[in-house]
Design an enzyme around this catalytic site. Structure first.
Site, PDB file in Angstrom:
ATOM      1  N   GLU A  38     -15.749  -4.750   7.562  1.00 60.75           N
ATOM      2  CA  GLU A  38     -14.703  -3.587   7.783  1.00 60.75           C
ATOM      3  C   GLU A  38     -15.555  -2.240   8.113  1.00 60.75           C
ATOM      4  O   GLU A  38     -16.751  -2.161   8.012  1.00 60.75           O
ATOM      5  CB  GLU A  38     -14.332  -3.236   6.114  1.00 60.75           C
ATOM      6  CG  GLU A  38     -13.267  -4.255   5.650  1.00 60.75           C
ATOM      7  CD  GLU A  38     -11.870  -4.269   6.458  1.00 60.75           C
ATOM      8  OE1 GLU A  38     -11.383  -3.232   6.650  1.00 60.75           O
ATOM      9  OE2 GLU A  38     -11.682  -5.170   7.323  1.00 60.75           O
ATOM     10  N   ALA A  66      54.227  22.905  25.138  1.00 58.43           N
ATOM     11  CA  ALA A  66      53.142  23.683  25.070  1.00 58.43           C
ATOM     12  C   ALA A  66      53.140  24.804  23.951  1.00 58.43           C
ATOM     13  O   ALA A  66      54.347  25.458  23.845  1.00 58.43           O
ATOM     14  CB  ALA A  66      52.665  24.135  26.257  1.00 58.43           C
ATOM     15  N   ASN A  79     -10.580  -6.808  14.035  1.00 50.12           N
ATOM     16  CA  ASN A  79      -9.709  -7.791  13.201  1.00 50.12           C
ATOM     17  C   ASN A  79      -8.227  -6.983  13.298  1.00 50.12           C
ATOM     18  O   ASN A  79      -8.143  -5.900  12.925  1.00 50.12           O
ATOM     19  CB  ASN A  79     -10.063  -7.773  11.800  1.00 50.12           C
ATOM     20  CG  ASN A  79      -9.055  -8.375  10.871  1.00 50.12           C
ATOM     21  OD1 ASN A  79      -8.213  -9.109  11.452  1.00 50.12           O
ATOM     22  ND2 ASN A  79      -9.443  -8.029   9.489  1.00 50.12           N
ATOM     23  N   ARG A 106      33.376  10.396  16.158  1.00 50.34           N
ATOM     24  CA  ARG A 106      32.974  10.155  14.869  1.00 50.34           C
ATOM     25  C   ARG A 106      33.592   8.904  14.413  1.00 50.34           C
ATOM     26  O   ARG A 106      34.255   8.113  14.908  1.00 50.34           O
ATOM     27  CB  ARG A 106      33.394  11.380  14.151  1.00 50.34           C
ATOM     28  CG  ARG A 106      32.770  12.573  14.446  1.00 50.34           C
ATOM     29  CD  ARG A 106      33.376  13.811  13.641  1.00 50.34           C
ATOM     30  NE  ARG A 106      33.591  13.731  12.214  1.00 50.34           N
ATOM     31  CZ  ARG A 106      34.219  14.395  11.541  1.00 50.34           C
ATOM     32  NH1 ARG A 106      35.237  15.307  12.058  1.00 50.34           N
ATOM     33  NH2 ARG A 106      34.425  14.146  10.032  1.00 50.34           N
ATOM     34  N   GLY A 120     -11.535  -3.454  11.141  1.00 53.53           N
ATOM     35  CA  GLY A 120     -12.588  -4.465  10.779  1.00 53.53           C
ATOM     36  C   GLY A 120     -13.232  -4.966  12.026  1.00 53.53           C
ATOM     37  O   GLY A 120     -12.722  -5.113  13.106  1.00 53.53           O
ATOM     38  N   GLY A 152       0.923  -1.249   0.035  1.00 54.69           N
ATOM     39  CA  GLY A 152      -0.031  -0.051  -0.123  1.00 54.69           C
ATOM     40  C   GLY A 152       0.964   1.157  -0.224  1.00 54.69           C
ATOM     41  O   GLY A 152       1.828   1.341   0.238  1.00 54.69           O
ATOM     42  N   ARG A 209      58.095  27.116  19.075  1.00 55.28           N
ATOM     43  CA  ARG A 209      57.416  28.370  19.212  1.00 55.28           C
ATOM     44  C   ARG A 209      58.388  29.310  19.349  1.00 55.28           C
ATOM     45  O   ARG A 209      59.630  29.257  19.581  1.00 55.28           O
ATOM     46  CB  ARG A 209      56.723  28.251  20.482  1.00 55.28           C
ATOM     47  CG  ARG A 209      57.436  27.983  21.621  1.00 55.28           C
ATOM     48  CD  ARG A 209      56.754  27.785  22.763  1.00 55.28           C
ATOM     49  NE  ARG A 209      57.434  27.585  24.230  1.00 55.28           N
ATOM     50  CZ  ARG A 209      57.347  26.955  25.077  1.00 55.28           C
ATOM     51  NH1 ARG A 209      56.374  26.006  25.338  1.00 55.28           N
ATOM     52  NH2 ARG A 209      57.852  26.665  26.341  1.00 55.28           N
ATOM     53  N   TYR A 253      41.056  18.362  18.688  1.00 55.60           N
ATOM     54  CA  TYR A 253      40.625  17.714  17.679  1.00 55.60           C
ATOM     55  C   TYR A 253      41.633  16.545  17.517  1.00 55.60           C
ATOM     56  O   TYR A 253      42.785  16.932  17.109  1.00 55.60           O
ATOM     57  CB  TYR A 253      40.365  18.688  16.495  1.00 55.60           C
ATOM     58  CG  TYR A 253      40.207  17.971  15.210  1.00 55.60           C
ATOM     59  CD1 TYR A 253      38.899  17.093  15.040  1.00 55.60           C
ATOM     60  CD2 TYR A 253      41.028  17.685  14.339  1.00 55.60           C
ATOM     61  CE1 TYR A 253      38.690  16.233  13.882  1.00 55.60           C
ATOM     62  CE2 TYR A 253      40.876  17.035  13.144  1.00 55.60           C
ATOM     63  CZ  TYR A 253      39.632  16.221  13.031  1.00 55.60           C
ATOM     64  OH  TYR A 253      39.391  15.516  11.730  1.00 55.60           O
ATOM     65  N   ARG A 295      -2.894   7.778   4.126  1.00 59.24           N
ATOM     66  CA  ARG A 295      -3.370   8.772   5.374  1.00 59.24           C
ATOM     67  C   ARG A 295      -1.930   8.979   5.986  1.00 59.24           C
ATOM     68  O   ARG A 295      -2.006   9.822   7.185  1.00 59.24           O
ATOM     69  CB  ARG A 295      -4.128   7.538   6.291  1.00 59.24           C
ATOM     70  CG  ARG A 295      -5.421   7.499   5.827  1.00 59.24           C
ATOM     71  CD  ARG A 295      -5.979   6.467   6.546  1.00 59.24           C
ATOM     72  NE  ARG A 295      -5.805   5.054   5.945  1.00 59.24           N
ATOM     73  CZ  ARG A 295      -6.295   3.702   6.458  1.00 59.24           C
ATOM     74  NH1 ARG A 295      -7.253   3.743   7.393  1.00 59.24           N
ATOM     75  NH2 ARG A 295      -5.832   2.544   5.807  1.00 59.24           N
TER      76      ARG A 295
HETATM   77  C1  UD1 Z   1      -6.976  -3.921   7.341  1.00 59.04           C
HETATM   78  C2  UD1 Z   1      -8.057  -4.729   7.599  1.00 59.04           C
HETATM   79  C3  UD1 Z   1      -8.978  -4.701   8.888  1.00 59.04           C
HETATM   80  C4  UD1 Z   1      -8.238  -4.527   9.916  1.00 59.04           C
HETATM   81  C5  UD1 Z   1      -6.793  -3.733  10.106  1.00 59.04           C
HETATM   82  C6  UD1 Z   1      -5.605  -4.139  11.104  1.00 59.04           C
HETATM   83  C7  UD1 Z   1      -8.618  -5.551   5.221  1.00 59.04           C
HETATM   84  C8  UD1 Z   1      -9.744  -5.390   4.246  1.00 59.04           C
HETATM   85  N1  UD1 Z   1      -8.914  -4.829   6.311  1.00 59.04           N
HETATM   86  O1  UD1 Z   1      -7.560  -2.392   7.331  1.00 59.04           O
HETATM   87  O2  UD1 Z   1      -9.997  -5.446   8.887  1.00 59.04           O
HETATM   88  O3  UD1 Z   1      -8.806  -4.381  11.336  1.00 59.04           O
HETATM   89  O4  UD1 Z   1      -6.079  -4.181   8.839  1.00 59.04           O
HETATM   90  O5  UD1 Z   1      -4.854  -3.104  11.109  1.00 59.04           O
HETATM   91  O6  UD1 Z   1      -7.699  -6.252   5.370  1.00 59.04           O
HETATM   92  N2  UD1 Z   1      -2.205  -3.851   1.391  1.00 59.04           N
HETATM   93  C9  UD1 Z   1      -1.460  -4.404   0.279  1.00 59.04           C
HETATM   94  N3  UD1 Z   1      -2.243  -4.268  -0.975  1.00 59.04           N
HETATM   95  C10 UD1 Z   1      -3.609  -3.684  -1.045  1.00 59.04           C
HETATM   96  C11 UD1 Z   1      -3.909  -3.021   0.114  1.00 59.04           C
HETATM   97  C12 UD1 Z   1      -3.149  -3.463   1.390  1.00 59.04           C
HETATM   98  O7  UD1 Z   1      -0.301  -4.696   0.436  1.00 59.04           O
HETATM   99  O8  UD1 Z   1      -3.847  -3.854  -2.014  1.00 59.04           O
HETATM  100  C13 UD1 Z   1      -1.079  -3.655   2.619  1.00 59.04           C
HETATM  101  C14 UD1 Z   1      -1.118  -2.206   3.275  1.00 59.04           C
HETATM  102  O9  UD1 Z   1       0.284  -2.016   2.752  1.00 59.04           O
HETATM  103  C15 UD1 Z   1      -0.820  -2.579   4.677  1.00 59.04           C
HETATM  104  C16 UD1 Z   1      -1.782  -3.796   4.913  1.00 59.04           C
HETATM  105  O10 UD1 Z   1      -1.974  -4.399   3.583  1.00 59.04           O
HETATM  106  O11 UD1 Z   1       0.426  -3.016   5.196  1.00 59.04           O
HETATM  107  C17 UD1 Z   1      -3.345  -3.526   5.533  1.00 59.04           C
HETATM  108  O12 UD1 Z   1      -3.703  -2.408   4.460  1.00 59.04           O
HETATM  109  P1  UD1 Z   1      -4.528  -1.205   5.025  1.00 59.04           P
HETATM  110  O13 UD1 Z   1      -4.911  -0.138   3.858  1.00 59.04           O
HETATM  111  O14 UD1 Z   1      -3.765  -0.583   6.119  1.00 59.04           O
HETATM  112  O15 UD1 Z   1      -6.027  -1.827   5.826  1.00 59.04           O
HETATM  113  P2  UD1 Z   1      -6.533  -1.282   6.784  1.00 59.04           P
HETATM  114  O16 UD1 Z   1      -7.630  -0.491   6.206  1.00 59.04           O
HETATM  115  O17 UD1 Z   1      -5.950  -0.892   8.083  1.00 59.04           O
HETATM  116 CA    CA Z   2      -3.726  -0.605   8.370  1.00 58.48          CA
END
Ligand code: UD1
Ligand code: CA
Length: 452
Positions: free
Chosen positions: A155, A423, A170, A333, A140, A12, A440, A366, A16
């Site tokens: 969800e 010195a 979830n 360093r 969820g 993702g 010196r 230094y 947000r």
């Molecule tokens: C998701 C769950 C929700 C749960 C929450 C917990 C789903 C539909 N929802 O919601 O039930 O309560 O996590 O934190 O699963 N990602 C992908 N590919 C995609 C979409 C998402 O790799 O197409 C990855 C994102 O990078 C992320 C993870 O999946 O790391 C979760 O996706 P996110 O969009 O954050 O889901 P939530 O809305 O938090």
């Molecule tokens: Ca999430």
């Protein structure tokens, strides 16, 4: 024991977060959150780990390196679609598959192990990790039948008024019978508020087909925090900071103010070491026992021996010996090595240099590109003049040499064993052993010069 696989969802964008950095790469206690997830899974000894990458795929792969295999999700159509991308790698294997989101960095190895154990005990085809949240907004919701059996997940955006009141959420972590998982993913549709393929729908589908699904509820909601924005990121940071601090305190480290101390998850600290407020310990730093790490010290990728003190100082990519004192206000360093019983005092900067046992640079100096032997005393204000505007040059100060205050040692130069530099000298030629170098202007007194 049958095989265990893991899939980490990390494709993702993380809209947000409002960030140019991909969400799962945002650091928590100095380490990208997805790397925390992967490291916790690695501690489970999973047979295969596949990370689903999409946004920032290259950077995520670069960050995790060979800790994981990868599958690309070119278009982000939802978490079920994401898992499906691992089909080519995993679908033909027998075993159990753990799925974890890359944005839940606090879920511990122990909790994942408890989930797996519950999954096997209940002989379920799918088991979901749930938690009870005071404020379930955004997560969820777990819908259970009257007899307590899990029926499905809804969800947040798809909930009705009644479902929205449910506090069991979830966590985004599951385990599945691997073959059943890939068979069922094909049946998931995107008929929902977000037009996405939801992974937790797999549970509802299995249930409706009469298959056994189960849920393991972790008592610790804080561990299951999902980081979707910077507010949650700060909460994750706080939670992780506390977990790490508690681990060290249980191992015999005194942390005066855990709230004001940041320690990386890789750091090792010995017994009876005291960590004072404001300390930042980063990377794979190793600190021995009976040390005092004083206020506001920042130590990065370094080792510190036993019985050593570091006060209000910055130490990077360096090694400090035993019974050595650094600071206050010293700056070590990269590539600095201090032996045992060494002192590097206030306002001393040391770069790419080695100080042998019992040597001292106590004030305002230094020291760069320098080899200092044993029992050397470098007086206040001494400077190794290592840079001619084009190149860096080396200074060597052999055992038992004594450098008087405010000397300039113009490199390349060697100060021999037992030699003394007077010195205020600006030394441009090598000083042989057992000699005194004075470079010196001789003092002249003009008597009676001041007329009253
Ligand atoms: C998701 C769950 C929700 C749960 C929450 C917990 C789903 C539909 N929802 O919601 O039930 O309560 O996590 O934190 O699963 N990602 C992908 N590919 C995609 C979409 C998402 O790799 O197409 C990855 C994102 O990078 C992320 C993870 O999946 O790391 C979760 O996706 P996110 O969009 O954050 O889901 P939530 O809305 O938090
Ligand atoms: Ca999430």
């Amino acid at each position: 024991m049958e095989n265990t696989y893991a899939i980490v969802l990390a494709a993702g964008q993380g809209t947000r977060m409002k960030s140019d950095l991909y969400k799962v790469l945002h650091p928590v206690c100095g380490k990208p959150m997805v790397e925390h997830v992967i490291d916790h899974i690695r501690d489970l000894q999973a047979d295969r780990i596949v990370t689903i990458v999409g946004h920032g795929a290259e950077m995520v792969e670069q960050t995790l390196g060979d800790k994981s295999e990868y599958a690309l999700q070119a278009e982000q159509l939802g978490t079920a679609h994401a898992v499906q991308q691992a089909e080519a790698v995993l679908a033909d294997l027998d075993g159990t598959t753990l799925v974890v989101c890359g944005d839940t960095p606090l879920i511990s190895t122990e909790t994942m192990a408890a989930l797996l154990a519950h999954h096997h005990e209940t002989e379920a085809k799918a088991t979901i990790l749930t938690a009870i949240a005071d404020d379930p907004t955004g997560y969820g919701r777990i819908i259970r039948a009257e007899n307590g059996d899990v029926v499905r997940n809804v969800e947040h955006k798809d909930t009705n008024d009644g479902e929205r009141l449910v506090k069991e959420i979830n966590t985004g972590t599951y385990c599945f019978d691997n073959r059943v998982l890939f068979d069922t993913l094909k049946k998931v549709n995107n008929d929902n508020a977000q037009d996405e393929y939801y992974l937790p729908d797999v549970l509802g589908i299995l249930k409706s087909e009469g298959q056994r699904i189960s849920a393991y509820t972790t008592p610790d909601f804080h561990e299951t925090l999902g980081v979707n924005d910077r507010v949650a990121l700060a909460k994750a940071e706080k939670g992780m900071r506390q977990l790490i601090a508690e681990k060290h305190m249980r191992n015999g480290v005194t942390i005066i103010s855990p709230e004001q101390t940041v320690i990386s998850s890789e750091a090792e600290i010995g017994r009876d070491t005291i960590i004072q407020p404001g300390v930042l310990i980063e990377g794979a730093t190793k600190i021995g026992s009976q040390c005092v790490i004083g206020p506001n010290s920042h130590i990065q990728n370094s080792t510190v021996g036993d019985h050593t003190t570091v006060h209000s100082s910055v130490v990077r990519d360096s090694a400090i010996g035993n019974e050595t004192a650094v600071g206050p206000f010293a700056h070590l360093r990269p590539e600095t090595q201090l032996g045992d019983h060494v002192k590097v005092g206030n306002f001393v900067e040391v770069k790419k240099s080695r100080l042998g046992d019992d040597s001292k640079v106590s004030h305002l100096s230094y020291i760069g590109d320098t080899e200092i032997g044993k029992n050397v005393n470098v007086g206040c204000g001494t400077i190794t003049v290592n840079y001619d505007g084009k190149n860096k040059h080396k200074t060597e100060i052999e055992d038992y040499a004594f450098i008087g205050c405010n000397a300039n040692l113009v490199a390349p130069v060697t100060i021999g064993k037992n030699a003394i530099v007077a010195a205020g000298s600006t030394v441009t030629k090598n000083v042989p052993e057992n000699s005194l170098a004075i470079a010196r202007v001789r003092q002249e007194n003009k008597e009676g010069y001041v007329k009253n």
